[in-house]
Design a protein around this motif. Structure first.
Motif: not given
Length: 296
Positions: A142-153
């Motif tokens: 999940l931590i690895e996915k957080m930057p992608g989550k940020y960009d998505e937001l």
């Protein structure tokens, strides 16, 4: 010779009784052993199920935390996931499952408690390793996915309200499908583990039965040949009625009238006597009275 035969019969009866008692005791011991093994298997499955439920709940918390992340709480959620406890809380697990697993059985409560304690000691270290491994793996993922989550937001923020609603729905659908797949994999893993444990239990029971059969087949000490026959002993006069009924259902109903009259001559004579003396008659279509006239 008659006295000698009596002594021989008494000795044979004694040996037969001892053999039957030993067989009964061995059977009861085997049944008790199988009952304990079954309870042990059910106890282990209970603890395994409760652990899997707890592990699934904790994973669900992490995934929910990730999925509900917004731009405002992005840093907080990232830190929360990064510092999520990865150590299995044994005391919390004990509070969840209660004191001990018990079922309505003939196993004494003290033995049930001992089986529970052994099962806990057996599983706790394994559960701790599994919990730490799987929660750590999920947190790292999940931590690895957080930057992608940020960009998505950030991209969602640029969209119009309708576009954002559509994009959020697509994201939610992807997350739902992914979660369903992970849940299916988790259940498959649980079922595989349960099947393995049940197979081990069945193999052990089969081995126990084989051992019991082998024990029963071992040569015994010398015992004289014994012929056992059943003898009826009436404990009450009323007992003669079921005896006659059984005889009638298996043999009497197939005999002729003449044969039956010979067998029950004494009883028929008695009924004829009270019929002539007291005029007490049997009222049945199967019985008729004929006057026998004799000159005095």
């Amino acid at each position: 010779p008659h006295r000698l035969q009596q002594i021989h019969n008494q000795y044979a009866a004694k040996l037969l009784k001892e053999k039957q008692e030993a067989e009964r005791k061995a059977y009861e011991e085997q049944q008790a052993k199988q009952l304990k093994e079954q309870f042990k298997a059910e106890t282990e499955l209970h603890y395994l199920d409760s652990f899997n439920i707890l592990l699934s709940q904790q994973k669900g918390r992490l995934e929910k935390m990730f999925n509900e992340t917004t731009l405002k709480d992005y840093d907080f959620k990232k830190q929360s996931i990064a510092h999520f406890p990865t150590t299995f809380n044994v005391n919390n697990w004990y509070d969840t499952i209660g004191m001990y697993f018990t079922i309505d059985t003939h196993i004494p409560s003290a033995e049930q408690k001992q089986i529970n304690l052994i099962a806990r000691e057996t599983f706790v270290s394994r559960f701790m390793d599994t919990y730490t491994s799987e929660i750590t793996t999920l947190c790292d993922s999940l931590i690895e996915k957080m930057p992608g989550k940020y960009d998505e937001l950030k991209e969602l923020e640029k969209l119009s309200q309708e576009e954002r609603r559509k994009a959020e729905a697509e994201i939610a659908e992807r997350e739902r499908l992914k979660k369903e797949q992970e849940e299916a994999e988790r259940k498959q893993k649980e079922e595989t583990e349960k099947a393995r444990q049940q197979a081990e239990q069945q193999a052990k029971q089969a081995a126990d039965l084989f051992a019991a059969a082998a024990t029963a087949a071992r040569p015994e000490a010398y015992a004289p040949k014994v012929k056992v026959s059943k003898k009826i002993q009436l404990t009450s006069p009323d007992g003669i009625l079921p005896v006659i009924m059984m005889w009638w259902s298996h043999e009497g109903k197939d005999l002729s009238t003449d044969e039956l009259q010979k067998i029950f001559k004494r009883q028929i004579t008695f009924c004829e006597k009270i019929a002539g003396k007291d005029n007490i008659l049997i009222e049945s279509s199967s019985v008729t009275y004929i006057d026998e006239i004799k000159a005095k």
